[in-house]
Design a protein around this motif. Structure first.
Motif, short mmCIF file in Angstrom:
data_model
loop_
_atom_site.label_atom_id
_atom_site.label_comp_id
_atom_site.label_asym_id
_atom_site.label_seq_id
_atom_site.Cartn_x
_atom_site.Cartn_y
_atom_site.Cartn_z
N TRP A 1 0.83 -1.21 0.00
CA TRP A 1 0.00 0.00 0.00
C TRP A 1 0.86 1.25 0.00
N SER A 2 1.88 1.27 0.90
CA SER A 2 2.64 2.52 1.00
C SER A 2 3.44 2.77 -0.27
N VAL A 3 4.13 1.74 -0.78
CA VAL A 3 4.95 1.98 -1.97
C VAL A 3 4.07 2.34 -3.17
N LEU A 4 2.97 1.61 -3.34
CA LEU A 4 2.13 1.85 -4.51
C LEU A 4 1.47 3.22 -4.45
N LEU A 5 0.97 3.59 -3.26
CA LEU A 5 0.26 4.87 -3.17
C LEU A 5 1.23 6.06 -3.26
N ILE A 6 2.36 5.98 -2.54
CA ILE A 6 3.32 7.08 -2.63
C ILE A 6 3.88 7.17 -4.05
N GLY A 7 4.13 5.98 -4.64
CA GLY A 7 4.62 5.95 -6.01
C GLY A 7 3.65 6.60 -6.97
N SER A 8 2.35 6.27 -6.83
CA SER A 8 1.35 6.87 -7.72
C SER A 8 1.31 8.37 -7.55
N PHE A 9 1.40 8.83 -6.29
CA PHE A 9 1.37 10.27 -6.04
C PHE A 9 2.54 10.96 -6.75
N LEU A 10 3.74 10.37 -6.62
CA LEU A 10 4.91 10.99 -7.24
C LEU A 10 4.81 10.91 -8.77
N THR A 11 4.17 9.83 -9.28
CA THR A 11 3.98 9.75 -10.73
C THR A 11 3.10 10.89 -11.21
N VAL A 12 2.04 11.18 -10.43
CA VAL A 12 1.17 12.30 -10.80
C VAL A 12 2.00 13.58 -10.89
N ILE A 13 2.92 13.77 -9.93
CA ILE A 13 3.75 14.97 -9.95
C ILE A 13 4.60 14.99 -11.21
N ALA A 14 5.20 13.83 -11.54
CA ALA A 14 6.05 13.78 -12.73
C ALA A 14 5.27 14.15 -13.99
N TYR A 15 4.05 13.58 -14.10
CA TYR A 15 3.26 13.87 -15.30
C TYR A 15 2.79 15.32 -15.32
N SER A 16 2.38 15.87 -14.16
CA SER A 16 1.87 17.24 -14.21
C SER A 16 3.01 18.22 -14.48
N ARG A 17 4.22 17.88 -13.97
CA ARG A 17 5.36 18.74 -14.27
C ARG A 17 5.62 18.73 -15.79
N ALA A 18 5.70 17.53 -16.35
CA ALA A 18 5.98 17.42 -17.77
C ALA A 18 4.88 18.08 -18.59
N GLY A 19 3.61 17.78 -18.25
CA GLY A 19 2.50 18.30 -19.03
C GLY A 19 2.42 19.81 -18.96
N SER A 20 2.61 20.39 -17.77
CA SER A 20 2.44 21.85 -17.68
C SER A 20 3.57 22.56 -18.41
N ILE A 21 4.79 22.00 -18.36
CA ILE A 21 5.88 22.68 -19.07
C ILE A 21 5.68 22.55 -20.58
N VAL A 22 5.30 21.35 -21.03
CA VAL A 22 5.22 21.14 -22.47
C VAL A 22 4.02 21.87 -23.07
N PHE A 23 2.87 21.80 -22.37
CA PHE A 23 1.65 22.31 -23.02
C PHE A 23 1.29 23.73 -22.61
N TRP A 24 1.66 24.16 -21.40
CA TRP A 24 1.16 25.44 -20.92
C TRP A 24 2.20 26.55 -20.97
N ARG A 25 3.41 26.23 -20.46
CA ARG A 25 4.40 27.31 -20.38
C ARG A 25 5.00 27.52 -21.75
N THR A 26 4.76 28.65 -22.33
CA THR A 26 5.32 28.88 -23.66
C THR A 26 6.13 30.16 -23.63
N VAL A 27 7.08 30.23 -24.52
CA VAL A 27 7.85 31.46 -24.68
C VAL A 27 7.55 32.03 -26.06
N ASP A 28 7.77 33.32 -26.21
CA ASP A 28 7.58 33.92 -27.53
C ASP A 28 8.68 33.42 -28.44
#
Lengths: 122, 505
Positions: free
Chosen positions: B414-441
């Motif tokens: 339970w602990s490894v799977l749940l903490i792991g899933s939480f950190l995976t969410v962080i990894a994906y949201s970091r990647a997604g927000s940089i790639v899709f949202w943060r843009t430069v001119d």
């Protein structure tokens, strides 16, 4: 015979593993080849060692097991094809990176550093 | 004896041979034939799924040799499930590849079909040596596919992959020899009968052989100490190939389920549950290292490659526990994660084409084209992969969590799977927000338009997570039945009693 056979397998495997751990493609290919020789001999011995016996049950008191021989034959063919492939791949590695290190470059000059410089030069 | 069992092997073999001789035919003809072959494989897999669903074992004995003397193909629920999963995935990847990834190598379709043939043999075979041959067939095709599309970036990871797998093959042969020297058979059903009767010194030989076999399967499945070849190789491969390779690690998982439940299962006497006490902690460690890798990934494809390792860890932990509920949960999650990860590889490739020179690296770049469509696909894939509701990854993980019985193992899982899933969410949201949202001119060179075929293929794989949720009831019933069938090894060994002579008259 068993002792000599076992020593041969051991020597082949040991030299194979030693060569595999060298970080250059030629020794690695040689190591893979020696390892597969050792493995083939080992597989052959899994049917017990006997000389001059027929692979037919009931014809004589002792018989030689034909199945390991068939397995070894398959393993030799597969191993030969794989070795040919890995030789081609090693040559490709040598041509692409001008180095026969298995990582494409010696550790002190990492490949990525070289590529980045090339990109920035352009 | 039903001849349908050979269809998923013969169709790609004949299709592949045809493609070999057609290297100089027009590319549209090669593509049509290739896709048609893959569609036929899917059709035959569905037929086999319908056949296997009655819960009986069907065997095909080559040359009508009475098992255990010849080579047999065995169809049961697990094999049918793996076949359908692979052929659905293959059809999507193949469709993606005809969007342009198959150019640059005249034999792409040949290799692709031979790869499918190797996978299908591995799923259907009932013989340990034949499993080795299947591994070699799928590996040699995968060597070619991994190098496909050229470029010097693929040489070094390709070399590592090939050398490692050749060493793995050698260890496989050694363990096969050890097991054969004691039991005198390599038929899995016969092994399941013979292993419990092994006594004395021979026990240690079989034990060593069994553990070495676990090393080989762990290498294929990318379990922790043997997983570091994977991220580089997968991240550098062409997208449809990387997506198809999502199933390659699952072959290792399949082999572990098949061999260790049947041959070294609960009934194996002194060798019962061999290696499973090692597998559980290693699986959790694999999950953890996968999460760390995902957090540190610097481009989308290596992020997804680390997700492959995360899913291997998540899959093997319940397999190591070996109860019916945990096996069923693992199979449900297997279906979900394979399609999702493959879909994410394809989406990452689409994103890379829309961002100019930034490709799929996780850095800020000028605003990309087709942001809405690709952003939604990526988000759905990420939600399913990380295991957030309402998509299929969530249900898979809930089933896994629910299947553990209270105890120290439950606390760890339970602990490894749940903490792991939480950190995976962080990894994906970091990647997604940089790639899709943060843009430069900045100026972006005119990107290639998004083609219909490739988007459909990627979209289908992502949409399958919704389909799994919609069909969760029937799928879960099927995986429950599969788990029951896997644990009832007595029924499997009955295939040895099948009489062969004169059956077709």
């Amino acid at each position: 015979m068993e002792l000599v056979y076992a020593l041969v397998i051991g020597a082949l495997t040991a030299s194979g593993v030693y060569l595999l751990l060298r970080a250059r493609t030629f020794p690695v290919v040689m190591g893979l080849t020696l390892l597969s020789y050792g493995v083939n001999l080992f597989l052959f011995s899994s049917g017990r060692l006997s000389t001059g016996q027929q692979p037919i049950i009931g014809s004589t008191t002792a018989y030689s097991d034909p199945l390991p021989q068939a397995l070894v034959l398959t393993a030799i063919v597969i191993g030969f094809a794989m070795t040919a492939f890995v030789v081609v791949l090693s040559l490709r590695n040598l041509a692409d990176n001008n180095d026969d290190h298995v990582d494409g470059a010696r550790p002190e000059s990492a490949t990525r550093g070289k590529q980045d410089e090339e990109v920035s030069d352009k | 004896m039903t001849h349908w069992l050979t269809a998923p092997i013969l169709i790609p073999m004949l299709g592949g041979i045809l493609q070999t001789f057609m290297g100089y035919a027009p590319i549209s003809l090669r593509r049509t034939l290739g896709i048609a072959t893959t569609a036929l494989i899917l059709a035959s897999s569905l037929v086999l799924l319908a056949l296997a669903d009655d819960g009986s074992y069907r065997i095909y004995a080559f040359g009508n040799w009475q098992p255990p003397f010849g080579i047999v193909l065995v169809l049961d629920r697990l094999a049918a499930l793996m076949l359908v999963m692979t052929s659905v995935l293959a059809l999507c990847c193949h469709m993606f590849s005809i969007g342009g990834a198959d150019e640059g190598n005249r034999q792409f379709h040949t290799l692709f079909l031979f790869q499918l043939m190797g996978l299908n043999i591995a799923f259907l075979t009932g013989d340990l040596f034949n499993l080795f041959v299947a591994f070699e067939v799928l590996l040699i095709a995968s060597y070619g596919l991994l190098m496909h599309g050229g470029g010097t970036v693929r040489t070094v990871p390709g070399l590592h992959y090939v050398v490692l797998n050749l060493i793995g093959s050698s260890i496989f042969l050694i363990s096969v020899g050890m097991i054969y020297s004691v039991t005198g058979t390599l038929n899995m059903a016969d092994l399941a009968v013979k292993i419990p009767q092994v006594t004395g010194d021979n026990l240690n030989i079989v034990k060593a052989g069994g553990m070495m076999l676990l090393v080989v399967f762990a290498l294929k499945a990318a379990l922790l100490p043997l997983c570091f070849w994977l991220p580089k190789a997968y991240a550098k491969a062409t997208a449809p190939v990387a997506a198809l390779f999502a199933v390659m690690t699952k072959v290792g998982v399949y082999a572990i389920i098949r061999v260790y439940l049947l041959v070294f299962g609960n009934d194996a006497g002194e060798l019962a549950n061999l290696g499973m006490d090692w597998l559980f902690p290693l699986a959790l460690a694999t999950l953890a290292i996968g999460v760390i890798g995902a957090l540190g990934a610097d481009n989308l494809k290596s992020l997804v490659a680390w997700q492959v390792i995360i899913s291997v860890g998540t899959l093997l932990a319940p397999v190591a526990l070996g109860s019916a509920a945990s096996l069923s949960a693992a199979l449900f999650y297997l279906l979900s994660t394979t399609w999702t990860v493959a879909g994410l590889f394809l989406v990452a490739e689409l994103v890379a084409h829309q961002r100019g020179s930034a490709r799929d690296r996780i850095i800020t770049a000028p605003r990309m084209r087709n942001r809405k469509l690709l952003g939604v696909l990526f988000m759905m894939g990420a939600v399913a992969a990380a295991g957030l509701p309402p998509l299929s990854g969530f249900f898979g993980k809930v089933l896994i969590l629910k299947s553990v019985e209270p105890g120290p193992q439950m606390a760890w899982l339970w602990s490894v799977l749940l903490i792991g899933s939480f950190l995976t969410v962080i990894a994906y949201s970091r990647a997604g927000s940089i790639v899709f949202w943060r843009t430069v001119d900045g100026h972006l060179e005119q990107p290639e338009p998004v083609k219909g075929k490739v988007t459909t293929a990627a979209g289908t794989l992502i949409a399958l997570t919704v389909v799994i949720v919609a069909l969760a009831g029937p799928i879960n019933r099927y995986t429950d039945a599969t788990a029951q069938q896997l644990l009832d090894t007595g029924a499997y060994t009955e295939i040895l009693q099948t009489s062969m002579v004169g059956e077709d008259d």
